[in-house]
Design an enzyme around this catalytic site. Structure first.
Site, PDB file in Angstrom:
ATOM      1  N   LYS A 146      44.542  38.904  44.674  1.00 34.35           N
ATOM      2  CA  LYS A 146      43.568  38.632  45.741  1.00 34.35           C
ATOM      3  C   LYS A 146      43.982  37.395  46.548  1.00 34.35           C
ATOM      4  O   LYS A 146      44.021  37.432  47.778  1.00 34.35           O
ATOM      5  CB  LYS A 146      42.172  38.425  45.138  1.00 34.35           C
ATOM      6  CG  LYS A 146      41.105  38.102  46.173  1.00 34.35           C
ATOM      7  CD  LYS A 146      39.726  38.135  45.570  1.00 34.35           C
ATOM      8  CE  LYS A 146      39.389  36.906  44.794  1.00 34.35           C
ATOM      9  NZ  LYS A 146      38.952  35.753  45.590  1.00 34.35           N
ATOM     10  N   ASP A 164      37.320  40.760  47.431  1.00 35.87           N
ATOM     11  CA  ASP A 164      36.487  39.776  46.731  1.00 35.87           C
ATOM     12  C   ASP A 164      35.165  40.453  46.368  1.00 35.87           C
ATOM     13  O   ASP A 164      34.990  41.660  46.558  1.00 35.87           O
ATOM     14  CB  ASP A 164      36.274  38.530  47.602  1.00 35.87           C
ATOM     15  CG  ASP A 164      35.300  38.810  48.745  1.00 35.87           C
ATOM     16  OD1 ASP A 164      35.043  40.000  49.048  1.00 35.87           O
ATOM     17  OD2 ASP A 164      34.786  37.840  49.322  1.00 35.87           O
TER      18      ASP A 164
END
Ligand code: SF4
Length: 254
Positions: A146, A164
């Site tokens: 991420k 997220d």
């Protein structure tokens, strides 16, 4: 037609391995294009909210933002980046002082260790520069897929989707790209989002989740895609188009 196929966990002898089908997006191509067209009008130049002055400080800020708010991270990093905006300066500052700067952020002890370790690795293995590939970025301590995707997008202009908590929730809630894991959601979003909207899609979805399609109570009455949205939990009475949701998509959204 009713599906009367019995469910069985045991594959028939000699059967070839079958791909488990994942729930599909509940939206047509045209609907998805319309969703992102509206986001693009609402926020023509969406920006991330983490403050940084160069790729290095962006990596540090994103690594610090795990389980913390962007506002909380910015408050701590303003003073930190004023004295250490390169890996060399961060190493010179040392772990104890880095920890002091970031002690208002959750998990600060571990994060201070990682900031020093990733600075060390940047200096030792990358000549003090932030690498431009995901494979290299994830070798840095405290940097996962991420974080790498955020850095590739914000620092180097690559079209990526960093899934997220907001993006994961929206993709499942509105059945845009249902998936059980962030990686699954990322792969599906990369498939369904039109190429010309892909670069900004990450920020559009995060901002939509942060300010409108909120976790506890989505603010559907002021949502720009309310008439298209097929979320089972939509709270306003703007009707969604009559398209039946696949049962897996409903399950994934619950
Ligand atoms: S209508 Fe409601 S549930 Fe659907 S995207 Fe908008 S805020 Fe989220």
């Amino acid at each position: 037609m009713k599906n009367t196929k019995p469910k069985s966990k045991v594959a028939p002898a000699g059967a070839a391995k079958r791909r488990v089908s994942r729930p599909r997006s509940a939206y047509s191509k045209d609907e998805i294009r319309e969703i992102f067209r509206r986001f693009s009008i609402q926020r023509p130049e969406p920006k991330g909210e983490l403050e940084h002055v160069n790729p290095f400080t962006l990596v540090v800020a994103v690594a610090l933002s795990a389980q913390a708010t962007d506002a909380g991270v910015n408050k701590a990093t303003r003073a930190l980046f004023a004295v250490a905006d390169t890996p060399e300066k961060m190493l010179a500052l040392g772990e104890d002082r880095v920890r002091d700067y970031i002690k208002t952020i959750g998990l600060f002890r571990n994060k201070a260790k990682n900031v020093i370790a990733l600075s060390r690795k940047l200096v030792d293995d990358f000549g003090g520069e932030v690498p431009r590939s995901r494979e290299e970025l994830v070798t840095l301590p405290g940097v996962g897929r991420k974080t790498a995707n955020v850095v590739l997008s914000m620092a180097f202009g690559q079209a990526t989707i960093a899934v997220d908590t907001h993006i994961f929730r929206i993709a499942n809630r509105i059945c845009l790209a249902p998936g059980k894991t962030p990686d699954e959601v990322e792969a599906r979003l990369m498939q369904v989002i039109p190429d010309d909207y892909l670069y900004h899609a990450h920020h559009w979805l995060i901002l939509h989740g942060r300010y409108v399609c909120k976790a506890r109570k989505p603010e559907c009455e002021r949502c720009v895609i309310a008439d298209i949205c097929k979320a089972p939990e939509k709270t306003c009475d703007i009707p969604a188009p009559l398209v039946e949701l696949p049962p897996q998509a409903i399950a994934a959204a619950q």
